[in-house]
Design a protein around this motif. Sequence first.
Motif, PDB file in Angstrom:
ATOM      1  N   ARG A  92       0.828  -1.215   0.000  1.00 56.71           N
ATOM      2  CA  ARG A  92       0.000   0.000   0.000  1.00 56.71           C
ATOM      3  C   ARG A  92       0.863   1.266   0.000  1.00 56.71           C
ATOM      4  NH1 ARG A  92      -5.042   0.563   2.080  1.00 56.71           N
ATOM      5  NH2 ARG A  92      -4.945   2.401   0.778  1.00 56.71           N
ATOM      6  N   ALA A  93       2.036   1.214   0.611  1.00 57.10           N
ATOM      7  CA  ALA A  93       2.941   2.370   0.601  1.00 57.10           C
ATOM      8  C   ALA A  93       3.428   2.656  -0.816  1.00 57.10           C
ATOM      9  CB  ALA A  93       4.122   2.143   1.539  1.00 57.10           C
ATOM     10  N   ALA A  94       3.648   1.605  -1.601  1.00 64.16           N
ATOM     11  CA  ALA A  94       4.122   1.765  -2.975  1.00 64.16           C
ATOM     12  C   ALA A  94       2.987   2.013  -3.962  1.00 64.16           C
ATOM     13  CB  ALA A  94       4.899   0.522  -3.400  1.00 64.16           C
ATOM     14  N   LEU A  95       1.826   1.438  -3.679  1.00 66.56           N
ATOM     15  CA  LEU A  95       0.651   1.561  -4.552  1.00 66.56           C
ATOM     16  C   LEU A  95      -0.520   2.028  -3.687  1.00 66.56           C
ATOM     17  CD1 LEU A  95       1.111  -1.873  -6.370  1.00 66.56           C
ATOM     18  CD2 LEU A  95       1.636   0.379  -7.321  1.00 66.56           C
ATOM     19  N   PRO A  96      -0.590   3.325  -3.386  1.00 67.97           N
ATOM     20  CA  PRO A  96      -1.563   3.835  -2.407  1.00 67.97           C
ATOM     21  C   PRO A  96      -3.026   3.522  -2.706  1.00 67.97           C
ATOM     22  CG  PRO A  96       0.074   5.514  -2.907  1.00 67.97           C
ATOM     23  CD  PRO A  96       0.296   4.375  -3.860  1.00 67.97           C
ATOM     24  N   ASP A  97      -3.369   3.354  -3.979  1.00 69.98           N
ATOM     25  CA  ASP A  97      -4.775   3.081  -4.303  1.00 69.98           C
ATOM     26  C   ASP A  97      -5.110   1.593  -4.254  1.00 69.98           C
ATOM     27  OD1 ASP A  97      -3.458   2.223  -6.704  1.00 69.98           O
ATOM     28  OD2 ASP A  97      -5.319   2.550  -7.810  1.00 69.98           O
ATOM     29  N   ALA A  98      -4.128   0.765  -3.948  1.00 67.68           N
ATOM     30  CA  ALA A  98      -4.307  -0.685  -4.043  1.00 67.68           C
ATOM     31  C   ALA A  98      -5.216  -1.248  -2.963  1.00 67.68           C
ATOM     32  CB  ALA A  98      -2.956  -1.384  -3.980  1.00 67.68           C
ATOM     33  N   GLU A  99      -6.019  -2.219  -3.393  1.00 70.13           N
ATOM     34  CA  GLU A  99      -6.732  -3.089  -2.465  1.00 70.13           C
ATOM     35  C   GLU A  99      -5.868  -4.342  -2.385  1.00 70.13           C
ATOM     36  OE1 GLU A  99     -10.898  -3.785  -3.225  1.00 70.13           O
ATOM     37  OE2 GLU A  99     -10.992  -1.888  -4.320  1.00 70.13           O
ATOM     38  N   VAL A 100      -5.472  -4.718  -1.188  1.00 61.74           N
ATOM     39  CA  VAL A 100      -4.510  -5.804  -1.012  1.00 61.74           C
ATOM     40  C   VAL A 100      -5.059  -6.837  -0.034  1.00 61.74           C
ATOM     41  CG1 VAL A 100      -2.134  -6.385  -0.399  1.00 61.74           C
ATOM     42  CG2 VAL A 100      -2.636  -4.132  -1.369  1.00 61.74           C
ATOM     43  N   SER A 101      -5.025  -8.079  -0.463  1.00 60.74           N
ATOM     44  CA  SER A 101      -5.403  -9.194   0.391  1.00 60.74           C
ATOM     45  C   SER A 101      -4.203 -10.129   0.476  1.00 60.74           C
ATOM     46  CB  SER A 101      -6.601  -9.921  -0.217  1.00 60.74           C
ATOM     47  OG  SER A 101      -6.855 -11.116   0.460  1.00 60.74           O
ATOM     48  N   VAL A 102      -3.766 -10.463   1.687  1.00 58.70           N
ATOM     49  CA  VAL A 102      -2.599 -11.323   1.875  1.00 58.70           C
ATOM     50  C   VAL A 102      -2.946 -12.451   2.834  1.00 58.70           C
ATOM     51  CG1 VAL A 102      -0.180 -11.428   2.586  1.00 58.70           C
ATOM     52  CG2 VAL A 102      -1.062  -9.334   1.549  1.00 58.70           C
ATOM     53  N   THR A 103      -2.541 -13.662   2.464  1.00 58.10           N
ATOM     54  CA  THR A 103      -2.749 -14.838   3.286  1.00 58.10           C
ATOM     55  C   THR A 103      -1.426 -15.548   3.519  1.00 58.10           C
ATOM     56  OG1 THR A 103      -4.939 -15.133   2.300  1.00 58.10           O
ATOM     57  CG2 THR A 103      -4.015 -17.024   3.462  1.00 58.10           C
ATOM     58  N   ASP A 104      -1.167 -15.921   4.759  1.00 59.07           N
ATOM     59  CA  ASP A 104      -0.012 -16.755   5.097  1.00 59.07           C
ATOM     60  C   ASP A 104      -0.427 -18.189   4.776  1.00 59.07           C
ATOM     61  OD1 ASP A 104       1.944 -18.336   6.305  1.00 59.07           O
ATOM     62  OD2 ASP A 104       2.118 -17.031   8.054  1.00 59.07           O
ATOM     63  N   THR A 158      -3.304 -10.943  -3.346  1.00 58.20           N
ATOM     64  CA  THR A 158      -4.078 -10.391  -4.454  1.00 58.20           C
ATOM     65  C   THR A 158      -3.973  -8.881  -4.338  1.00 58.20           C
ATOM     66  OG1 THR A 158      -5.600 -12.263  -4.466  1.00 58.20           O
ATOM     67  CG2 THR A 158      -6.367 -10.217  -5.519  1.00 58.20           C
ATOM     68  N   VAL A 159      -3.540  -8.253  -5.429  1.00 57.70           N
ATOM     69  CA  VAL A 159      -3.346  -6.805  -5.437  1.00 57.70           C
ATOM     70  C   VAL A 159      -4.159  -6.225  -6.589  1.00 57.70           C
ATOM     71  CG1 VAL A 159      -1.666  -4.929  -5.529  1.00 57.70           C
ATOM     72  CG2 VAL A 159      -0.999  -7.134  -4.544  1.00 57.70           C
ATOM     73  N   ILE A 160      -5.050  -5.311  -6.268  1.00 53.47           N
ATOM     74  CA  ILE A 160      -5.891  -4.650  -7.260  1.00 53.47           C
ATOM     75  C   ILE A 160      -5.528  -3.173  -7.246  1.00 53.47           C
ATOM     76  CG2 ILE A 160      -8.265  -4.143  -7.960  1.00 53.47           C
ATOM     77  CD1 ILE A 160      -8.943  -6.658  -6.100  1.00 53.47           C
ATOM     78  N   SER A 161      -5.063  -2.677  -8.400  1.00 51.17           N
ATOM     79  CA  SER A 161      -4.617  -1.284  -8.462  1.00 51.17           C
ATOM     80  C   SER A 161      -4.759  -0.729  -9.874  1.00 51.17           C
ATOM     81  CB  SER A 161      -3.148  -1.188  -8.034  1.00 51.17           C
ATOM     82  OG  SER A 161      -2.649   0.120  -8.225  1.00 51.17           O
ATOM     83  N   SER A 162      -5.128   0.533  -9.951  1.00 51.23           N
ATOM     84  CA  SER A 162      -5.192   1.195 -11.258  1.00 51.23           C
ATOM     85  C   SER A 162      -3.797   1.390 -11.842  1.00 51.23           C
ATOM     86  CB  SER A 162      -5.917   2.536 -11.132  1.00 51.23           C
ATOM     87  OG  SER A 162      -5.238   3.374 -10.223  1.00 51.23           O
ATOM     88  N   ALA A 163      -2.755   1.276 -11.021  1.00 52.23           N
ATOM     89  CA  ALA A 163      -1.374   1.398 -11.513  1.00 52.23           C
ATOM     90  C   ALA A 163      -1.019   0.275 -12.481  1.00 52.23           C
ATOM     91  CB  ALA A 163      -0.397   1.403 -10.343  1.00 52.23           C
ATOM     92  N   PHE A 164      -1.803  -0.797 -12.500  1.00 50.87           N
ATOM     93  CA  PHE A 164      -1.540  -1.925 -13.384  1.00 50.87           C
ATOM     94  C   PHE A 164      -2.092  -1.724 -14.798  1.00 50.87           C
ATOM     95  CE2 PHE A 164      -1.774  -4.637  -9.314  1.00 50.87           C
ATOM     96  CZ  PHE A 164      -0.436  -4.411  -9.047  1.00 50.87           C
ATOM     97  N   ALA A 165      -2.861  -0.678 -15.011  1.00 49.11           N
ATOM     98  CA  ALA A 165      -3.471  -0.438 -16.324  1.00 49.11           C
ATOM     99  C   ALA A 165      -2.391  -0.342 -17.397  1.00 49.11           C
ATOM    100  CB  ALA A 165      -4.304   0.832 -16.297  1.00 49.11           C
ATOM    101  N   GLY A 166      -2.585  -1.073 -18.472  1.00 45.17           N
ATOM    102  CA  GLY A 166      -1.658  -1.041 -19.596  1.00 45.17           C
ATOM    103  C   GLY A 166      -0.374  -1.824 -19.379  1.00 45.17           C
TER     104      GLY A 166
END
Length: 83
Positions: A11-23, A34-42
Amino acid sequence: MTPDDIRARIRAALPDAEVSVTDTTGGGDHFDATVISSAFAGKGPVERHRLVYAALSEVIVGPSAPIHALALTTATPEEYQRK
């Protein structure tokens, strides 16, 4: 390393990201994220993973790194909604 630690670094690197992490093993060294971010567009999968790995470089690179395995799923918000 905890899922919250990983989530915060991403989240620090991709502030708009929705992040889900499982051990995945309970040992604090194998994770699924799972990382969902508009930074991934294109961007393709390799570029997306590089963005996430860059956020975790201190904890994923090297023999003494606390993260030994990270399975990633990445998507833009639009791609995620289509699923």
